[in-house]
Design a protein around this motif. Structure first.
Motif, PDB file in Angstrom:
ATOM      1  N   ASP A 132      -1.070   4.092  -5.319  1.00 57.57           N
ATOM      2  CA  ASP A 132      -1.227   2.643  -5.148  1.00 57.57           C
ATOM      3  C   ASP A 132      -1.244   1.923  -6.488  1.00 57.57           C
ATOM      4  O   ASP A 132      -0.885   0.746  -6.561  1.00 57.57           O
ATOM      5  CB  ASP A 132      -2.532   2.341  -4.400  1.00 57.57           C
ATOM      6  CG  ASP A 132      -2.507   2.865  -2.976  1.00 57.57           C
ATOM      7  OD1 ASP A 132      -2.087   2.119  -2.080  1.00 57.57           O
ATOM      8  OD2 ASP A 132      -2.891   4.033  -2.769  1.00 57.57           O
ATOM      9  N   LYS A 183      -5.295  -5.013   0.069  1.00 55.70           N
ATOM     10  CA  LYS A 183      -4.037  -4.853   0.817  1.00 55.70           C
ATOM     11  C   LYS A 183      -4.316  -4.791   2.305  1.00 55.70           C
ATOM     12  O   LYS A 183      -5.332  -4.261   2.711  1.00 55.70           O
ATOM     13  CB  LYS A 183      -3.308  -3.587   0.368  1.00 55.70           C
ATOM     14  CG  LYS A 183      -2.916  -3.578  -1.085  1.00 55.70           C
ATOM     15  CD  LYS A 183      -2.240  -2.285  -1.444  1.00 55.70           C
ATOM     16  CE  LYS A 183      -1.912  -2.217  -2.918  1.00 55.70           C
ATOM     17  NZ  LYS A 183      -1.303  -0.936  -3.295  1.00 55.70           N
ATOM     18  N   LYS A 205      -5.588   6.479  -0.305  1.00 55.49           N
ATOM     19  CA  LYS A 205      -5.343   5.553  -1.411  1.00 55.49           C
ATOM     20  C   LYS A 205      -5.673   6.275  -2.711  1.00 55.49           C
ATOM     21  O   LYS A 205      -6.700   6.934  -2.817  1.00 55.49           O
ATOM     22  CB  LYS A 205      -6.199   4.291  -1.270  1.00 55.49           C
ATOM     23  CG  LYS A 205      -5.781   3.394  -0.103  1.00 55.49           C
ATOM     24  CD  LYS A 205      -6.640   2.158  -0.038  1.00 55.49           C
ATOM     25  CE  LYS A 205      -6.200   1.222   1.087  1.00 55.49           C
ATOM     26  NZ  LYS A 205      -4.915   0.576   0.773  1.00 55.49           N
ATOM     27  N   ALA A 257       0.831  -1.194   0.000  1.00 56.53           N
ATOM     28  CA  ALA A 257       0.000   0.000   0.000  1.00 56.53           C
ATOM     29  C   ALA A 257       0.871   1.251   0.000  1.00 56.53           C
ATOM     30  O   ALA A 257       1.950   1.287   0.587  1.00 56.53           O
ATOM     31  CB  ALA A 257      -0.911  -0.001   1.224  1.00 56.53           C
ATOM     32  N   ALA A 258       0.388   2.288  -0.695  1.00 57.09           N
ATOM     33  CA  ALA A 258       1.078   3.570  -0.688  1.00 57.09           C
ATOM     34  C   ALA A 258       1.006   4.181   0.701  1.00 57.09           C
ATOM     35  O   ALA A 258       0.010   4.035   1.413  1.00 57.09           O
ATOM     36  CB  ALA A 258       0.458   4.500  -1.722  1.00 57.09           C
ATOM     37  N   ALA A 281      -5.618  -2.774  -5.781  1.00 62.48           N
ATOM     38  CA  ALA A 281      -4.716  -1.848  -5.100  1.00 62.48           C
ATOM     39  C   ALA A 281      -5.397  -1.151  -3.925  1.00 62.48           C
ATOM     40  O   ALA A 281      -4.760  -0.919  -2.891  1.00 62.48           O
ATOM     41  CB  ALA A 281      -4.220  -0.797  -6.105  1.00 62.48           C
ATOM     42  N   THR A 296       4.070  -0.927  -6.955  1.00 62.68           N
ATOM     43  CA  THR A 296       2.861  -0.254  -7.437  1.00 62.68           C
ATOM     44  C   THR A 296       2.089  -1.197  -8.356  1.00 62.68           C
ATOM     45  O   THR A 296       2.685  -1.860  -9.204  1.00 62.68           O
ATOM     46  CB  THR A 296       3.231   1.018  -8.226  1.00 62.68           C
ATOM     47  OG1 THR A 296       4.053   1.858  -7.409  1.00 62.68           O
ATOM     48  CG2 THR A 296       1.990   1.778  -8.654  1.00 62.68           C
TER      49      THR A 296
END
Length: 368
Positions: free
Chosen positions: A211, A368, A186, A33-34, A364, A269
């Motif tokens: 993401d 997660k 996100k 995850a971002a 994405a 990513t």
């Protein structure tokens, strides 16, 4: 790469999207995850001011506004860009409808809304995302800019004043806009043709911020002789030169903006990447469009343009995209690929990408 904007394309865009399979994409190994917030990405840069869209005569004349100006499913906003001298950028936003939802930044191709070749004018994006509970943000400006920060403003045609699109999209806009939308942390970025390249670059330049990335029929390579000339073909249409944008071919700035050379920065990513072969598909042929009510003369002229011009562009894109896949495979970076056996550089393929990429974005955002 330049998206094709013809009367035929508009007829094609108006047709309903066919259902497409999402099999395969949903089973890829999820990335991390971002974690970078808009405030961290901004790094102290001045922030946009978000307000309701001021409907100028220019805005009112755009196809997207004629279609959705009174549609409550689309928020009509504008955001200032301090880096571009306070310029007001129109935004079409399809809101999630509830707080704590992700955001997709969906970028237009070469002509953007200035040439009525944007996502809202040419696709079913509003209907598709209306029930997905995700915020979709479409900047309705930026024609021929590659959504990048230019070294020198061309001061010509569409490219007047400072061109600092990366600064706007990654540092100035996300914080205040996502706060207004009550979004979570996100996000994804996606684009077609010209902005497919841009989407890869913005993610590489801001690791941990996105993401997922969607690259629909773009060219990751920009610092090579033939591909550098592809840039020229696009920015020339706006009155600019690639040297004004990123400096001479192979310069440090040009290499920094080559997504192929910097592919390793996409590790972690989620990626959706597509292209077609350039060979004519059923949707490129005159009969397809005449069956849908298009005047026979318009159908034949439009098809000829799609098959010749769109075929050449997409064949070049296909070469770029297969080179990029080889680089990602070499690095062990997974992606969801959609390689079409036929199709030109035109909207029917991007309609398909709009739908198929959702599996990548969903994974994405939620797996997660």
């Amino acid at each position: 790469m330049a998206g094709l904007t013809t009367g035929l394309s508009a007829k094609v865009a108006a047709a309903s999207l066919s259902a497409v399979a999402l099999a395969g994409a949903a089973f890829a190994v999820p990335a991390q995850a971002a974690t970078v917030t808009p405030q961290q990405a901004a790094g102290g840069a001045p922030q946009s001011q978000i307000s309701n869209l001021q409907v100028t005569p220019e805005v009112a004349s755009r196809t997207w506004f004629e279609k959705f100006g009174n549609d409550p499913r689309v928020l009509k906003l504008q955001a200032s860009s301090p880096a571009m001298g306070g310029r007001q950028i129109p935004l079409a936003v399809i809101p999630a409808g509830e707080p704590n939802r992700p955001t997709i930044y969906l970028l237009n191709g070469a002509g953007s809304a200035e040439q009525n070749s944007d996502w809202l004018s040419m696709s079913d994006v509003v209907n598709f995302y209306a029930d997905k509970k995700v915020n979709v943000v479409v900047p309705q400006a930026g024609a021929f800019s590659y959504y990048t920060d230019w070294n020198v403003s061309p001061e010509s045609n569409y490219l007047r004043g400072p061109q600092k699109w990366e600064t706007f999209l990654t540092k100035e806009l996300p914080g205040p806009l996502e706060a207004r939308l009550q979004a979570n942390n996100k996000r994804a970025i996606a684009g077609m043709s010209m902005s497919a390249t841009s989407s890869l670059l913005l993610a590489q330049h801001n690791p941990g911020f996105y993401d997922a990335v969607g690259s629909f029929a773009g060219c990751a390579q920009t610092a090579y002789p033939a591909q550098y000339e592809f840039l020229r073909l696009t920015v020339n249409r706006g009155g600019g030169q690639p040297e004004q944008m990123w400096g001479p071919m192979g310069s440090p700035t040009n290499r920094y903006n080559d997504a192929f050379l910097n592919a390793a920065k996409l590790r972690g990513t989620e990626l959706y990447i597509s292209s077609a072969t350039g060979l004519a598909s059923a949707t490129d042929l005159p009969g397809y469009h005449m069956a849908r009510g298009v005047d026979p003369l318009v159908a034949h002229i439009g098809s000829a343009q799609l098959i010749v011009e769109g075929g050449v562009i997409e064949a070049a894109v296909n070469n770029c995209t297969h080179n990029f896949k080889a680089k990602l495979d070499q690095l062990g970076i997974p992606a969801d690929y959609n390689f079409r056996n036929a199709g030109t550089h035109s909207w029917p393929g991007w309609h398909q990408d709009l739908e198929r990429s959702w599996a990548t974005f969903w994974r994405a955002f939620y797996a997660k």
